[in-house]
Structures are given as C-alpha cells and as structure tokens.
Design an enzyme around this catalytic site. Structure first.
Site, short mmCIF file in Angstrom:
data_model
loop_
_atom_site.label_atom_id
_atom_site.label_comp_id
_atom_site.label_asym_id
_atom_site.label_seq_id
_atom_site.Cartn_x
_atom_site.Cartn_y
_atom_site.Cartn_z
N ALA A 1 0.85 -1.18 0.00
CA ALA A 1 0.00 0.00 0.00
C ALA A 1 0.89 1.24 0.00
CB ALA A 1 -0.92 0.00 1.22
N GLY B 1 0.10 -5.22 0.91
CA GLY B 1 -1.12 -5.25 0.10
C GLY B 1 -0.93 -5.91 -1.25
N GLU C 1 -1.29 -9.52 -0.51
CA GLU C 1 -2.72 -9.76 -0.26
C GLU C 1 -3.51 -9.77 -1.56
OE1 GLU C 1 -3.81 -8.02 4.05
OE2 GLU C 1 -2.74 -6.59 2.77
N GLU D 1 4.24 -5.42 7.47
CA GLU D 1 3.40 -4.57 8.32
C GLU D 1 3.83 -4.50 9.77
OE1 GLU D 1 0.67 -5.61 4.85
OE2 GLU D 1 2.28 -6.55 5.99
#
Length: 253
Positions: free
Chosen positions: A63, A109, A112, A132
């Site tokens: 992200a 992300g 993911e 993260e």
C-alpha cells in the site's frame, strides 16, 4: 490512469502501472482495479482474468504508506473495510478465475492482492512478504485470513511476525505460489494456463469457484452437491457430454 486493461484471446489482462512507486496501491489505484474487475467480469469475450504489475521489478510493493501515514483508527478501519469489499473479496468471489502473474515484489497489500487471486504464478526474481509488523501494523486486506489457509498457521505466523521477505523458490516450496518461471516467460506461461482454462465450461468454473470458496464452511459439501446437480440441466453440460461422446472438442459459448 494507474491501470491498463486489455482483452485478447478470451483473457482480460489488468496491469497495475505505477512504476515510479513500484505499483504501490493508493486509493485511486484500488478504485481503478475495482472498475477494471467489473468490466472484465461483464465482458462476455473474457473467460479468464490476469492481474500483473507494470515493469520488471514489482507486482505490487504494498500500500502507499505516504497516503495513510496520518490515519486515525476510524480512517484505518475504513481503509481496510473498503479495500476488502471493493477489491480483495471481490477478486476471490468473482465469477471468473483470476490469475496473479507476480513479476517482482509482492509485499503487504501486493501479497494480499495475489492471495485473493485463485491461482498464483511468479517470476524467479519475485520477493514476497508482509512488512506490516515492522510498521506497527498487521495485514489489513485479508492477509491474516488467507495466508494460513494456503501455507498453514505456523508458516503464516512466521511470515507475518518476522516481516521477512521470501524468494519465489521458497514461496513455491510452501505452496504460496503454484509455479515459478524466468521473468521473460512469466506472461507467456500465465496466458498458456489461462487459455487452457478458457476452453472449459465457464458456468462449471463459476460454480467451482463458489464451491471451493465455501470449502472451509459448514455449507461447503452442500454447496458442491447443489451446484453439481444444477449443472446437469445446463447447456454447458449438454455440450460437454455430447462432445465427449462424439469424440470432439467441446465448444462452450
């Protein structure tokens, strides 16, 4: 525009194209991915969807940290909830199969996004991981839920707790990716698989996606039974069986 969508030979290819930020996901990019997914799903000529990153370094490097650096609890919760509903859960439950062609970094992300896809192919230079915890966060787009189902709880704990990156070879060993190829061959091999899938019944594949997604629920077996029975009266089943008995290849509309 941060997304390119092309449809060729029954394959919709969604390319995330933000090379200056290694294809990191910001709000605009996530919105464009959601729109591209809807367009590909509605397009009758597209049987399979491929998601990849622009360039040769990164699938999606995570992200966009600069965008959420100052978020509070309310904003962080909304970010995760909206992203999961509009992109990640949407991919997993799409009526058409989605293949991730992981051509480099797939972090946070980005990993993911790959996990939400039904199948994952990777280039030999790919690096995968969840950074993260080093940022004081956890995966928020479904990583803590999807990763254990694919690699097991122990390995998921290790990857998420440690924030370490793993190689494509290691990802293949633990079942995180299906296959790995030289970067120069990745898209050709992905398209080859997509073309093989596209020859089969689109209705059967749609029902298989739904049944497989229900496999970890109490309704999984019932979902399979009902879908299996329903398909017996479908035009795809009639064409498939007729073609088999006639010793010809089926032609699914």
């Amino acid at each position: 525009m941060n997304i390119d969508l092309i449809i060729e030979n029954k394959i919709a290819i969604i390319t995330i194209n933000r090379p200056e930020s290694l294809n990191a996901l910001n709000r605009q990019t996530l919105q464009e991915i959601s729109v591209a997914l809807s367009e590909a799903e509605k397009n009758l000529s597209a049987r399979v969807i491929v998601i990849t990153g622009g360039g040769e370094k990164s699938f999606v490097a995570g992200a966009d940290i600069k965008e959420f650096a100052d978020y509070n609890t309310k904003e962080g919760t909304k970010m995760a909830r909206d992203g999961q509903a509009n992109v990640f859960d949407k991919i997993e439950n799409l009526r058409k199969p989605v293949i991730a062609a992981i051509n480099g970094f797939a972090l946070g992300g980005g990993l993911e996004l790959a996990l939400a896809c039904h199948i994952r192919y990777a280039s030999e230079n790919a690096k995968l991981g969840f950074p993260e915890a080093a940022l004081g966060l956890i995966p928020g787009y479904g990583g803590t839920q999807r990763l254990p189902k694919i690699v097991g709880k122990g390995l998921a704990n290790e990857l998420i707790f440690s924030s370490k990156m793993i190689s494509a070879q290691k990802a293949k060993e633990i079942g995180l990716v299906n296959e790995i190829f030289p970067l120069s061959e990745l898209m050709d091999k992905t398209k080859e698989l997509a073309n093989t899938i596209a020859k089969n019944s689109p209705l059967a594949i749609t029902e298989a996606i739904a049944a497989i997604n229900a496999s970890d629920t109490e309704q999984g077996f019932e979902k399979e039974i009902n879908a299996f029975g329903m398909l017996f009266e479908s035009e795809d089943k009639k064409e498939g069986v007729t073609a088999f008995l006639a010793k010809r290849k089926p032609n699914f509309n």
